[in-house]
Design an enzyme around this catalytic site. Sequence first.
Site, PDB file in Angstrom:
ATOM      1  N   SER A 149       0.805  -1.226   0.000  1.00 40.39           N
ATOM      2  CA  SER A 149       0.000   0.000   0.000  1.00 40.39           C
ATOM      3  C   SER A 149       0.835   1.272   0.000  1.00 40.39           C
ATOM      4  O   SER A 149       0.298   2.370  -0.149  1.00 40.39           O
ATOM      5  CB  SER A 149      -0.961   0.022   1.195  1.00 40.39           C
ATOM      6  OG  SER A 149      -0.260   0.337   2.379  1.00 40.39           O
ATOM      7  N   LYS A 187       1.832   4.268   7.431  1.00 42.17           N
ATOM      8  CA  LYS A 187       0.986   5.113   6.591  1.00 42.17           C
ATOM      9  C   LYS A 187       1.356   6.590   6.748  1.00 42.17           C
ATOM     10  O   LYS A 187       2.030   6.990   7.693  1.00 42.17           O
ATOM     11  CB  LYS A 187      -0.484   4.959   7.003  1.00 42.17           C
ATOM     12  CG  LYS A 187      -1.099   3.601   6.705  1.00 42.17           C
ATOM     13  CD  LYS A 187      -1.344   3.393   5.225  1.00 42.17           C
ATOM     14  CE  LYS A 187      -2.026   2.055   4.965  1.00 42.17           C
ATOM     15  NZ  LYS A 187      -1.192   0.917   5.327  1.00 42.17           N
TER      16      LYS A 187
END
Length: 229
Positions: A149, A187
């Site tokens: 991701s 993230k």
Amino acid sequence: MLTAKQHELIRFIQKRLDETGISPSFEEMKEALDLKSKSGVHRLISALEERGFIRRLPNRARALEVIRMPEDATPTPRATVAANDAVASAADVMRKAPEPANDVIEIPLHGRIAAGAPIEALEGQNSLPVPAALLGPGDHYALEVSGDSMIEAGIFDGDFALVKRTETARDGEIVVALVRGEEATLKYLHKDGGMVRLDPANPAYDPQVYGPDEVQVQGKLAGLLRRYH
């Protein structure tokens, strides 16, 4: 106040700079201070840097500069150093050129971290050897990346994320976020109103939105290591 070891280290660095013009290697500092590992040297250097006694010279391997000494000692004036450098012969300059960086320290390796859906962060007893030049001041650890991701940020499955321990981060920084006290993920951190948004760097994944009490920052990305097979 400096600790005895910090005081001993800054004196050793200054002495070596006065004698050779080159800061000592991590191995030399470890032996001079009778320490068991180079990681102990790294912690001492980080503490001296944070307190404003020394600084690392950018884009130069194994280069430290003493900014100030403890009150009972005085560093060589920088103007004098510059004057001496100006009259140094070409042979002296070549002899005093910084050596290639080869100092390696061991930092804790704490399992795997998701770059996708959050997965459990595993605490382990393993360690990872890391070139000291990749790490700045502070305490660091490593996590192996699992998932894709964050590929548009250049972070791939199997990479080792080098993380500086901290509980705070600025908006837009890449962080290790512990979600609901159980799962960790890598993230971009964003504060969205009263919520916390964890953004991926892959359009195939959606942002994750949590309440402010559900997310705890455990570090921010300081670097990456990648193995090619």
